[in-house]
Design a protein around this motif. Structure first.
Motif, PDB file in Angstrom:
ATOM      1  N   ASP A   9       0.867  -1.177   0.000  1.00  0.00           N
ATOM      2  CA  ASP A   9       0.000   0.000   0.000  1.00  0.00           C
ATOM      3  C   ASP A   9       0.902   1.224   0.000  1.00  0.00           C
ATOM      4  N   ILE A  10       0.931   1.917  -1.112  1.00  0.00           N
ATOM      5  CA  ILE A  10       1.788   3.095  -1.221  1.00  0.00           C
ATOM      6  C   ILE A  10       0.908   4.334  -1.166  1.00  0.00           C
ATOM      7  N   GLY A  11       0.693   4.852   0.022  1.00  0.00           N
ATOM      8  CA  GLY A  11       0.045   6.142   0.187  1.00  0.00           C
ATOM      9  C   GLY A  11      -1.441   6.225  -0.033  1.00  0.00           C
ATOM     10  N   GLY A  12      -2.209   5.656   0.837  1.00  0.00           N
ATOM     11  CA  GLY A  12      -3.629   5.923   0.884  1.00  0.00           C
ATOM     12  C   GLY A  12      -4.514   5.125  -0.052  1.00  0.00           C
ATOM     13  N   VAL A  13      -4.024   4.048  -0.602  1.00  0.00           N
ATOM     14  CA  VAL A  13      -4.876   3.231  -1.466  1.00  0.00           C
ATOM     15  C   VAL A  13      -5.736   2.300  -0.622  1.00  0.00           C
ATOM     16  N   LEU A  14      -5.103   1.527   0.226  1.00  0.00           N
ATOM     17  CA  LEU A  14      -5.826   0.613   1.099  1.00  0.00           C
ATOM     18  C   LEU A  14      -5.927   1.132   2.527  1.00  0.00           C
ATOM     19  N   GLU A  15      -5.070   2.034   2.878  1.00  0.00           N
ATOM     20  CA  GLU A  15      -5.027   2.573   4.229  1.00  0.00           C
ATOM     21  C   GLU A  15      -5.178   4.087   4.154  1.00  0.00           C
ATOM     22  N   ILE A  16      -5.984   4.639   5.017  1.00  0.00           N
ATOM     23  CA  ILE A  16      -6.142   6.091   5.063  1.00  0.00           C
ATOM     24  C   ILE A  16      -4.912   6.668   5.741  1.00  0.00           C
ATOM     25  N   THR A  17      -4.259   7.607   5.048  1.00  0.00           N
ATOM     26  CA  THR A  17      -3.048   8.207   5.598  1.00  0.00           C
ATOM     27  C   THR A  17      -3.333   9.630   6.062  1.00  0.00           C
ATOM     28  N   THR A  18      -2.643  10.030   7.083  1.00  0.00           N
ATOM     29  CA  THR A  18      -2.799  11.367   7.649  1.00  0.00           C
ATOM     30  C   THR A  18      -2.039  12.371   6.794  1.00  0.00           C
ATOM     31  N   ASP A  19      -2.660  13.511   6.541  1.00  0.00           N
ATOM     32  CA  ASP A  19      -1.991  14.577   5.805  1.00  0.00           C
ATOM     33  C   ASP A  19      -1.001  15.249   6.749  1.00  0.00           C
ATOM     34  N   LEU A  20       0.276  15.124   6.446  1.00  0.00           N
ATOM     35  CA  LEU A  20       1.319  15.683   7.295  1.00  0.00           C
ATOM     36  C   LEU A  20       1.733  17.084   6.859  1.00  0.00           C
TER      37      LEU A  20
END
Length: 52
Positions: A9-20
């Motif tokens: 998972d590269i950056g928010g496809v399967l996992e929600i990533t926090t905007d840093l």
């Protein structure tokens, strides 16, 4: 049992990533308007429908 697949998972496809705020930091450093990097970044090949 043998491993049959590996998923990356590269950056928010399967996992929600926090905007840093990294894009905003680079925009400030480069003297670009807010949101400029997002408008200049073309969609990835994975996000573009294939015409095969």
């Amino acid at each position: 049992m043998a491993i049959r697949a590996v998923v990356f998972d590269i950056g928010g496809v399967l996992e929600i990533t926090t905007d840093l705020g990294v894009a905003e930091q680079w925009e400030n450093r480069l003297g670009l308007p807010v949101g400029e990097l997002d408008t200049r970044s073309p969609p990835s090949a994975a996000a573009t429908p294939s015409h095969t």
